[in-house]
Design an enzyme around this catalytic site. Structure first.
Site, short mmCIF file in Angstrom:
data_model
loop_
_atom_site.label_atom_id
_atom_site.label_comp_id
_atom_site.label_asym_id
_atom_site.label_seq_id
_atom_site.Cartn_x
_atom_site.Cartn_y
_atom_site.Cartn_z
N CYS A 47 8.51 -16.51 -18.91
CA CYS A 47 7.72 -16.82 -17.79
C CYS A 47 7.61 -18.29 -18.21
CB CYS A 47 6.81 -16.13 -17.46
SG CYS A 47 5.82 -17.05 -15.92
N CYS A 53 -0.68 -20.15 -15.46
CA CYS A 53 -0.86 -19.17 -14.09
C CYS A 53 -1.86 -18.08 -14.60
CB CYS A 53 0.54 -18.38 -13.80
SG CYS A 53 0.12 -16.83 -12.81
N CYS A 56 0.04 -12.85 -15.67
CA CYS A 56 0.72 -11.78 -16.46
C CYS A 56 0.34 -12.26 -17.65
CB CYS A 56 2.22 -11.92 -16.04
SG CYS A 56 2.82 -11.72 -14.31
N CYS A 154 8.44 -17.04 -10.58
CA CYS A 154 7.75 -15.89 -10.87
C CYS A 154 8.68 -14.71 -11.10
CB CYS A 154 6.84 -15.42 -9.81
SG CYS A 154 5.94 -14.26 -10.23
N GLN A 278 -0.08 -0.50 -1.52
CA GLN A 278 0.20 -0.63 -2.91
C GLN A 278 1.31 -1.66 -3.11
OE1 GLN A 278 -1.74 0.83 -5.21
NE2 GLN A 278 -2.58 2.51 -4.40
N TYR A 307 -11.01 7.39 0.56
CA TYR A 307 -10.76 6.13 0.30
C TYR A 307 -9.05 5.97 0.52
CZ TYR A 307 -14.97 6.23 -2.50
OH TYR A 307 -16.24 6.37 -2.90
N ASP A 329 -11.61 6.42 5.34
CA ASP A 329 -11.54 4.99 4.88
C ASP A 329 -12.50 4.27 5.74
OD1 ASP A 329 -9.72 3.32 2.71
OD2 ASP A 329 -10.55 2.15 4.47
N ASP A 388 -9.28 7.80 -4.39
CA ASP A 388 -8.55 6.72 -4.78
C ASP A 388 -9.51 5.46 -4.31
OD1 ASP A 388 -6.85 4.55 -5.52
OD2 ASP A 388 -5.39 5.13 -4.04
N CYS A 415 -7.43 2.22 -10.08
CA CYS A 415 -6.97 0.96 -10.57
C CYS A 415 -7.88 0.47 -11.58
CB CYS A 415 -6.75 0.12 -9.62
SG CYS A 415 -7.84 -0.32 -8.49
#
Ligand SMILES: C[S@@+](CC[C@H](N)C(=O)[O-])C[C@H]1O[C@@H](n2cnc3c(N)ncnc32)[C@H](O)[C@@H]1O
Length: 458
Positions: A47, A53, A56, A154, A278, A307, A329, A388, A415
């Protein structure tokens, strides 16, 4: 072995062969990347803006090393709540590039533009709006700042979505549409958000504007779709507040139906500009299948999808063995989409509620206690909890109510494994132990780790 290579030879929980998870981009893709000039001597795509940036953190590191590091991190974190026999190795991607189905860019004034030769004063009146005096910046904010860096190449973003962003920028110059200046609160175009249906190829473009009056909107859209014919719908979202929040509340459809469809695990989902969806569709399918498999539906259970967003996991559970699904939710538009998704897929054993998940669970637990039942619904079906939550994790109110409801199993998707481990520690005090931890690489090249924990009353 799964179609896309996420499951490794040797089965779950075994030692991961080093080679198996290497990115296996096809020869054509490798060739394209080479032509883009982004391939290092070791054959890995590089990259060019990785440092500036910062999104990543590991993009220039071999993918199998990234996966091994994530496995180590999970082992460290979960050592507080789970034995080593519970840990499975992370499920990586076969081609961990261009996976982001949602690409977003701010627009801001750039450097003053040089006037094109022969266009200076005295000539005929231009037949179209004057070009802005300044260039227009688009791309991504550098980590922790509001400085925009051009991320035209990107490696993780969908290429068509990227093309749309750049086309919007060039049309802004052509149509004389000024970008938003966040210091002054002036200008018109704030952001473009592009979402791509991974399986359908449908493309939704949301143009976020500082005001409703969009002069020349029709011509702008016509030209945008002419240049990017794969676009299926364009929405204008109006955000006049001086805020970092990208989307405003009001919207109008400029072109097409105002939403796109995508398929996941054999079901079709409606995605509008405000819905949570997602960003890595390939790995979402892996994540959901794993979660449903771990939850162990036999056709008799009542699944609570807490959720639930637009109801994706719950509806997949309903189509894969849950007898009944209840989703909750706090975002009204997500629940609207969830109900619509249920109807659209002919799922009639799922219902959805707009509520705070903690309060909803507390009420459910109170009703169960009043009826003198634990672990089952009013029809005697065993409860299974799918949860979640956002990065902050769940709440004590939610977890206490979950313990009172006494589900047979909990499949907890997260996550943010740090808050997940905190919540698992809380549940452990009430006899719920961690049976399995399955990490899934939803965000290759970044620090982010997604984990599913299967929890059972020990
Ligand atoms: C990580 S997303 C999961 C969405 C969905 N399960 C999926 O896979 O698409 C977290 C969801 O939690 C919802 N949420 C956040 N706080 C909540 C709360 N206190 N009560 C209910 N839902 C909440 C958000 O609206 C969001 O849809």
């Amino acid at each position: 072995m799964k179609e896309n290579g996420q499951k490794r030879a040797g089965g779950q929980g075994g030692k991961r062969p080093r080679q198996a998870a290497r990115p296996q981009a096809g020869p054509r893709r490798r060739q394209e990347r080479r032509q883009e000039g982004n391939v290092a001597a070791n054959g890995l795509p590089q990259c060019p803006v990785a440092r500036q940036c910062g999104a990543c953190q590991h993009v220039n590191q071999p993918y199998d090393q990234q996966l091994a590091a994530k496995d180590e991190r999970v082992a460290q974190l979960f050592s507080q709540v789970a034995g080593p026999e519970a840990l499975r190795s992370i499920l990586g991607m076969r081609d961990p590039y261009a996976y982001r189905n949602k690409v977003m860019s701010p627009f801001a004034p750039g450097a003053p533009r040089k006037a094109a030769p022969g266009k200076r004063g005295g000539g005929k009146r231009p037949s179209r709006p004057a070009s802005p005096q300044r260039d227009i910046l688009c791309g991504m904010y550098a980590a922790g700042t509001h400085r925009i860096i051009d991320t035209g190449e990107c490696l993780i973003e969908n290429a068509q979505a990227k093309q749309v962003i750049r086309t919007v920028r060039s049309l802004m110059l052509k149509f004389g549409i000024p970008p938003y200046d966040e210091d002054r609160g002036t200008g018109f175009m704030r952001h473009a958000v592009v979402r791509v249906g991974h399986t359908t190829g449908e493309v939704l473009v949301t143009l976020v504007t500082n005001g409703q009056q969009f002069p020349g909107a029709k011509s702008f859209c016509r030209e945008l779709v002419r240049r990017c014919p794969f676009i299926t719908t364009v929405v204008q979202n109006i955000n006049e507040r001086q805020t970092n929040v990208v989307l405003g509340q009001r919207e109008q459809v400029l072109y097409g139906p105002g939403f796109i469809l995508d398929k996941l695990c054999g079901l079709s989902f409606r995605i509008s500009s405000q819905s949570f969806y997602q960003v890595n569709s390939v790995q979402t399918e892996v994540l959901y299948r794993q979660a449903i498999e771990l939850a162990g539906f036999t056709g008799a259970e009542h699944a609570i999808d807490a959720y639930c967003g637009t109801g994706t996991i719950g509806l997949v559970a309903a189509s894969m063995g849950a007898a009944q699904v209840t989703g909750v939710d706090c975002v009204e538009s997500s629940i609207r989409d969830a109900r619509q998704n249920a109807r659209h897929n002919g799922v009639d054993n799922a219902r959805f509620a707009v509520a705070d998940a903690g309060a909803f669970m507390r009420d459910m637990a109170a009703q169960a206690a009043a009826a003198g039942r634990a672990g089952t619904d009013e029809e005697g079906r065993p409860l299974v909890l799918l949860m979640d939550p956002p990065r902050a994790g769940s709440t004590e109110e939610f977890l206490r109510a979950a313990v009172q409801l006494a589900p047979e199993r909990i499949a907890y998707i997260s996550c943010n494994p740090e808050t997940q481990v905190r919540d698992l520690g809380f549940l452990k005090q009430f006899g719920y132990g961690v049976r399995t931890v399955q990490p899934v690489d939803m965000f290759p090249h970044t620090d982010h780790i997604e984990t599913i924990a299967l929890i059972e009353c020990m």
